[in-house]
Design an enzyme around this catalytic site. Structure first.
Site, mmCIF file in Angstrom:
data_model
loop_
_atom_site.group_PDB
_atom_site.id
_atom_site.type_symbol
_atom_site.label_atom_id
_atom_site.label_comp_id
_atom_site.label_asym_id
_atom_site.label_seq_id
_atom_site.Cartn_x
_atom_site.Cartn_y
_atom_site.Cartn_z
ATOM 1 N N ARG A 187 -1.886 0.167 3.914
ATOM 2 C CA ARG A 187 -3.180 0.002 3.240
ATOM 3 C C ARG A 187 -4.001 1.291 3.238
ATOM 4 N NH1 ARG A 187 -4.783 -6.033 5.466
ATOM 5 N NH2 ARG A 187 -3.390 -7.190 4.089
ATOM 6 N N ARG A 205 -9.561 0.967 0.508
ATOM 7 C CA ARG A 205 -10.236 0.314 1.622
ATOM 8 C C ARG A 205 -11.207 1.213 2.377
ATOM 9 N NH1 ARG A 205 -7.572 -4.645 3.066
ATOM 10 N NH2 ARG A 205 -8.155 -4.460 5.236
ATOM 11 N N ARG A 230 -12.852 2.017 -7.802
ATOM 12 C CA ARG A 230 -12.811 0.563 -7.974
ATOM 13 C C ARG A 230 -14.080 0.038 -8.654
ATOM 14 N NH1 ARG A 230 -10.802 -4.314 -4.051
ATOM 15 N NH2 ARG A 230 -11.933 -5.961 -5.108
ATOM 16 N N ASP A 233 0.099 -4.606 -5.324
ATOM 17 C CA ASP A 233 -0.059 -5.798 -4.503
ATOM 18 C C ASP A 233 1.267 -6.533 -4.456
ATOM 19 O OD1 ASP A 233 -1.018 -8.919 -4.239
ATOM 20 O OD2 ASP A 233 -2.413 -7.549 -3.266
#
Length: 348
Positions: free
Chosen positions: A26, A30, A39, A76
């Protein structure tokens, strides 16, 4: 293209390395404000993942900003069910949700085996763009979810504490369960091969919900299908990360893969004894250790490296980095791995 930094691939294959390679699950997103900026320019996670130029941009960010030894394509695991005909939504702060689920043979008949190229063209294009932009700096990791984990989402419809619906199907309708698992497995093999053809240098299989199955069911409904994938992927090294499957480590040692990922609850010495010396181990610092001070992160990282020693190892966390971790603490982890693992090898 000749890689300038091929430490990850050499470590996976068990070849000699000057230091331990390091990356984070990840890592693409994030924690980085640069990711959040990208994003915020789109409607949400799914649009970002399905826009190849943006997916490539956030894939590259950890290489540029954190200095990791590999990029992992931003995507994903749930793109596989969507490619099979079962679309999902990503609900902010709640996670994935499937408007429709698989509960009968009729539901299964509506699905198809994904070809991995045309039906996931946005991922394949993102890999090509990323590979070109990397220009051989570091390897690119491709990935997919393990069949059991994908099955659990397709039957349950979302994340769950118990996954009781998906586990019930294993007891009540094992033939239906095996049909779905077989379709997922074939789709995943197609998908990983398409990623490799597009430029992925190594691939990882994520079994996020491995730990909720009893050992006999894990062997029959999870490891069996992971083994099929490992046997099919011969072009590049394969890593298997099965969170919570501490009971399956001896069986995982028999998989036709190069690397076994350890979560932070798996003892390092015990794992090496159970898995043996013929596999590279990946991991496994507790992600929460990065909440500590810089000095504490450095100390924890050194303790981890001392336990792995100079054997076959790829440094990582025992799971994905948490979104509220300070990027500076991540840099401490990465830099400590680089510096201290070099020192350990100089002493040998």
């Amino acid at each position: 293209m000749q890689l300038k930094n091929d430490l990850l691939l050499r470590a996976a294959r068990g070849e000699q390395v000057e230091r331990t390679p390091v990356w984070l699950m990840r890592q693409a997103g994030r924690i980085l404000p640069e990711y959040r900026e990208v994003r915020s320019s789109v409607s949400g996670f799914i649009e970002l993942a399905q826009t190849p130029s943006l997916a490539a941009e956030v894939t590259l960010q950890p290489v540029d900003l954190l200095g990791v030894d590999a990029a992992i394509i931003f995507s994903d695991i749930l793109v596989i069910p969507e490619a099979m005909g079962l679309p999902y939504e990503m609900i902010e702060k709640r996670g994935p949700r499937f408007p429709n689920t698989v509960s009968s043979a009729a539901d299964l008949d509506k699905l198809r085996i994904a070809d991995g190229v045309d039906d996931l063209s946005y991922v394949i294009e993102a890999i090509k763009i990323t590979k070109k932009a990397l220009n051989g700096r570091v390897p690119l990791i491709g990935f997919a979810g393990a069949p059991w984990t994908i099955f659990a989402y397709m039957v349950e419809g979302s994340g769950s504490k118990t996954f009781s619906k998906s586990r019930a199907m294993l007891y009540q309708e094992p033939v239906l369960a095996e049909r779905l698992l077989d379709m997922i497995t074939k789709s995943t093999i197609n998908y990983l091969k398409a990623q490799i053809a597009a430029g992925a240098d190594i691939v990882q299989i994520f079994d996020s919900w491995a730990g909720i199955l009893p050992p006999d069911h894990y062997q029959k409904y999870a490891l069996k299908y992971i083994s099929e994938i490992c046997d099919a992927i011969t072009e590049v090294p394969v890593t298997v990360f099965a969170k919570g499957a501490f009971f399956a480590r001896e069986e995982m040692a028999k998989l036709n893969c190069e690397t076994i990922g350890l979560d932070w609850n798996m003892g390092i010495a015990e794992s090496r004894r159970l898995i043996g010396d013929q596999k590279t181990l990946q991991g496994n610092l507790d992600p929460a250790a990065l909440y500590g001070s810089a000095a504490e992160v450095e100390a924890a990282t050194k303790r981890m490296l001392d336990q792995f020693g100079t054997g076959r190892h790829i440094a990582n966390l025992g799971h994905g980095v948490y979104p509220d971790i300070d990027p500076e603490k991540v840099r401490v982890f990465i830099n400590t791995v680089k510096e201290y693992s070099s020192q350990l090898r100089e002493k040998v």
